[in-house]
Design a protein around this motif. Sequence first.
Motif, mmCIF file in Angstrom:
data_model
loop_
_atom_site.group_PDB
_atom_site.id
_atom_site.type_symbol
_atom_site.label_atom_id
_atom_site.label_comp_id
_atom_site.label_asym_id
_atom_site.label_seq_id
_atom_site.Cartn_x
_atom_site.Cartn_y
_atom_site.Cartn_z
ATOM 1 N N LEU A 69 116.399 59.682 64.355
ATOM 2 C CA LEU A 69 115.575 59.654 63.153
ATOM 3 C C LEU A 69 114.322 60.503 63.333
ATOM 4 C CD1 LEU A 69 115.858 55.846 62.313
ATOM 5 C CD2 LEU A 69 116.957 57.724 61.080
ATOM 6 N N ILE A 70 113.712 60.422 64.506
ATOM 7 C CA ILE A 70 112.531 61.241 64.795
ATOM 8 C C ILE A 70 112.886 62.723 64.746
ATOM 9 C CG2 ILE A 70 110.864 61.854 66.596
ATOM 10 C CD1 ILE A 70 111.097 58.844 67.495
ATOM 11 N N SER A 72 112.396 67.936 62.088
ATOM 12 C CA SER A 72 113.038 69.165 61.631
ATOM 13 C C SER A 72 112.740 69.443 60.168
ATOM 14 C CB SER A 72 114.550 69.074 61.844
ATOM 15 O OG SER A 72 115.134 68.164 60.922
ATOM 16 N N GLY A 73 111.958 68.565 59.539
ATOM 17 C CA GLY A 73 111.626 68.724 58.129
ATOM 18 C C GLY A 73 112.498 67.921 57.191
ATOM 19 N N GLY A 74 113.424 67.131 57.751
ATOM 20 C CA GLY A 74 114.287 66.297 56.932
ATOM 21 C C GLY A 74 113.612 64.998 56.546
ATOM 22 N N ALA A 75 114.237 64.299 55.620
ATOM 23 C CA ALA A 75 113.729 63.004 55.143
ATOM 24 C C ALA A 75 114.546 61.890 55.792
ATOM 25 C CB ALA A 75 113.815 62.914 53.627
ATOM 26 N N ALA A 76 113.895 61.102 56.633
ATOM 27 C CA ALA A 76 114.550 59.996 57.337
ATOM 28 C C ALA A 76 113.956 58.679 56.869
ATOM 29 C CB ALA A 76 114.373 60.141 58.847
ATOM 30 N N GLY A 77 114.807 57.658 56.763
ATOM 31 C CA GLY A 77 114.342 56.359 56.312
ATOM 32 C C GLY A 77 115.041 55.218 57.008
ATOM 33 N N VAL A 78 114.460 54.037 56.881
ATOM 34 C CA VAL A 78 115.010 52.808 57.471
ATOM 35 C C VAL A 78 114.963 51.707 56.423
ATOM 36 C CG1 VAL A 78 114.656 50.987 59.208
ATOM 37 C CG2 VAL A 78 114.332 53.393 59.841
ATOM 38 N N ARG A 84 107.598 56.609 49.898
ATOM 39 C CA ARG A 84 108.012 56.534 48.508
ATOM 40 C C ARG A 84 109.520 56.699 48.392
ATOM 41 N NH1 ARG A 84 104.033 60.548 45.249
ATOM 42 N NH2 ARG A 84 104.276 61.809 47.132
ATOM 43 N N VAL A 85 110.085 56.058 47.394
ATOM 44 C CA VAL A 85 111.529 56.137 47.164
ATOM 45 C C VAL A 85 111.900 57.558 46.765
ATOM 46 C CG1 VAL A 85 113.419 55.349 45.691
ATOM 47 C CG2 VAL A 85 111.713 53.716 46.523
ATOM 48 N N GLY A 86 112.928 58.084 47.416
ATOM 49 C CA GLY A 86 113.414 59.418 47.100
ATOM 50 C C GLY A 86 114.644 59.727 47.928
ATOM 51 N N PRO A 87 115.357 60.799 47.621
ATOM 52 C CA PRO A 87 116.563 61.149 48.375
ATOM 53 C C PRO A 87 116.273 61.346 49.863
ATOM 54 C CG PRO A 87 116.409 62.427 46.354
ATOM 55 C CD PRO A 87 115.098 61.729 46.500
ATOM 56 N N LEU A 88 117.175 60.835 50.685
ATOM 57 C CA LEU A 88 117.007 60.897 52.134
ATOM 58 C C LEU A 88 118.139 61.690 52.771
ATOM 59 C CD1 LEU A 88 116.070 57.170 52.902
ATOM 60 C CD2 LEU A 88 114.503 59.115 52.752
ATOM 61 N N ASP A 89 117.803 62.388 53.844
ATOM 62 C CA ASP A 89 118.841 63.019 54.659
ATOM 63 C C ASP A 89 119.547 61.974 55.513
ATOM 64 O OD1 ASP A 89 118.500 65.938 54.068
ATOM 65 O OD2 ASP A 89 116.459 65.470 54.707
ATOM 66 N N TRP A 90 118.771 61.114 56.166
ATOM 67 C CA TRP A 90 119.325 60.030 56.983
ATOM 68 C C TRP A 90 118.698 58.714 56.568
ATOM 69 C CZ3 TRP A 90 121.164 60.117 62.605
ATOM 70 C CH2 TRP A 90 121.933 61.268 62.868
ATOM 71 N N LEU A 91 119.532 57.685 56.439
ATOM 72 C CA LEU A 91 119.060 56.316 56.218
ATOM 73 C C LEU A 91 119.726 55.418 57.245
ATOM 74 C CD1 LEU A 91 117.607 54.065 54.619
ATOM 75 C CD2 LEU A 91 119.647 53.926 53.164
ATOM 76 N N CYS A 92 118.900 54.689 57.999
ATOM 77 C CA CYS A 92 119.412 53.761 59.002
ATOM 78 C C CYS A 92 119.267 52.335 58.488
ATOM 79 C CB CYS A 92 118.646 53.919 60.312
ATOM 80 S SG CYS A 92 119.243 52.831 61.645
ATOM 81 N N LEU A 93 120.362 51.586 58.505
ATOM 82 C CA LEU A 93 120.340 50.169 58.140
ATOM 83 C C LEU A 93 120.085 49.335 59.396
ATOM 84 C CD1 LEU A 93 123.391 49.924 55.708
ATOM 85 C CD2 LEU A 93 121.011 50.562 55.213
ATOM 86 N N ALA A 94 119.074 48.489 59.328
ATOM 87 C CA ALA A 94 118.698 47.653 60.468
ATOM 88 C C ALA A 94 118.836 46.185 60.088
ATOM 89 C CB ALA A 94 117.256 47.937 60.894
ATOM 90 N N PRO A 95 119.643 45.415 60.804
ATOM 91 C CA PRO A 95 119.730 43.987 60.491
ATOM 92 C C PRO A 95 118.368 43.303 60.555
ATOM 93 C CG PRO A 95 121.494 44.624 61.973
ATOM 94 C CD PRO A 95 120.571 45.804 61.883
ATOM 95 N N CYS A 108 106.564 47.362 61.335
ATOM 96 C CA CYS A 108 107.469 48.357 60.758
ATOM 97 C C CYS A 108 106.694 49.530 60.174
ATOM 98 C CB CYS A 108 108.333 47.719 59.667
ATOM 99 S SG CYS A 108 109.656 46.655 60.289
ATOM 100 N N VAL A 109 105.585 49.243 59.512
ATOM 101 C CA VAL A 109 104.752 50.296 58.943
ATOM 102 C C VAL A 109 104.192 51.180 60.056
ATOM 103 C CG1 VAL A 109 102.619 50.760 57.684
ATOM 104 C CG2 VAL A 109 104.191 48.990 56.865
ATOM 105 N N ALA A 110 103.690 50.541 61.124
ATOM 106 C CA ALA A 110 103.133 51.304 62.242
ATOM 107 C C ALA A 110 104.193 52.193 62.880
ATOM 108 C CB ALA A 110 102.535 50.348 63.271
ATOM 109 N N ALA A 111 105.391 51.649 63.094
ATOM 110 C CA ALA A 111 106.474 52.426 63.708
ATOM 111 C C ALA A 111 106.918 53.566 62.801
ATOM 112 C CB ALA A 111 107.649 51.509 64.034
ATOM 113 N N ALA A 112 106.953 53.322 61.493
ATOM 114 C CA ALA A 112 107.345 54.368 60.545
ATOM 115 C C ALA A 112 106.397 55.551 60.611
ATOM 116 C CB ALA A 112 107.391 53.800 59.130
ATOM 117 N N ALA A 113 105.108 55.270 60.738
ATOM 118 C CA ALA A 113 104.119 56.348 60.841
ATOM 119 C C ALA A 113 104.318 57.139 62.124
ATOM 120 C CB ALA A 113 102.710 55.763 60.779
ATOM 121 N N VAL A 114 104.607 56.452 63.220
ATOM 122 C CA VAL A 114 104.842 57.125 64.498
ATOM 123 C C VAL A 114 106.049 58.057 64.396
ATOM 124 C CG1 VAL A 114 105.547 56.776 66.907
ATOM 125 C CG2 VAL A 114 103.766 55.328 65.905
ATOM 126 N N MET A 115 107.120 57.579 63.770
ATOM 127 C CA MET A 115 108.351 58.358 63.697
ATOM 128 C C MET A 115 108.312 59.461 62.655
ATOM 129 S SD MET A 115 111.526 55.718 64.288
ATOM 130 C CE MET A 115 111.082 54.533 63.033
#
Length: 237
Positions: free
Chosen positions: A33-34, A39-45, A9-20, A66-73
Amino acid sequence: MAFETVFGRVGPLDWLCLAPHPDDAEIGAGGALIRVARSGGAAGVLELTRGEGGTQGTPEVRAAECVAAAAVMGLSWRGQLGLPDGGLVDSGAGARALAEVLRALRPRVLVVPHYRDRHPDHFGAYHLAKRAVHLSGLVKAELPGETHRPARVLLYQGNADITPNVLVDVSGVQDVWERAVLAHHSQFSGLAVSETVTPEIVERRRARLMYWGTLARVRYAEAFEVEDPLLIDPVSL
């Protein structure tokens, strides 16, 4: 141009990675990102494109990966901006679309591709991100949402060598990182298409991680570059 959420869900993130393209974040910054997520932070891609120009896979297949990888991470959010694969450039329209995402997600740390890369989309993404960060912080920019600028921007390694000035210990998450990378099955099975799109991707990238780890006196490390000086507490050294 509206961005699409594919995970979380959309929300404030600690880290956001931009991927071409789908899988670039896992390859270049997946371990960090993992660690943020664990550590309890919010990471996104955010995928800037859907990878529709790739030799292998379809946009639909790659989105599912991408969905599968997001769940793993353990990501909090993952989305796609839908800019043209093979056509990432520093454009006004693209920068406004990306700036809108930055205002919506408000990342504390933004991770972008290094400008030193053989792939035009990677160095195009770097320049696009620079303009978007600037726009996102402008009060008079005609964009929805409140102004926002990340506190720190990190550049991650793509297809070329870099001279990092930040190393992140990822020794404890190598098994998770490998599963996240290999979730992009369409890219990393079958015949090798390039030095990146190959079944040897984990072996090749792990060699880099071990090299950077040697310099940091840990087993594995991810390499990043900052363009602005880091303020360090001498007591922490």
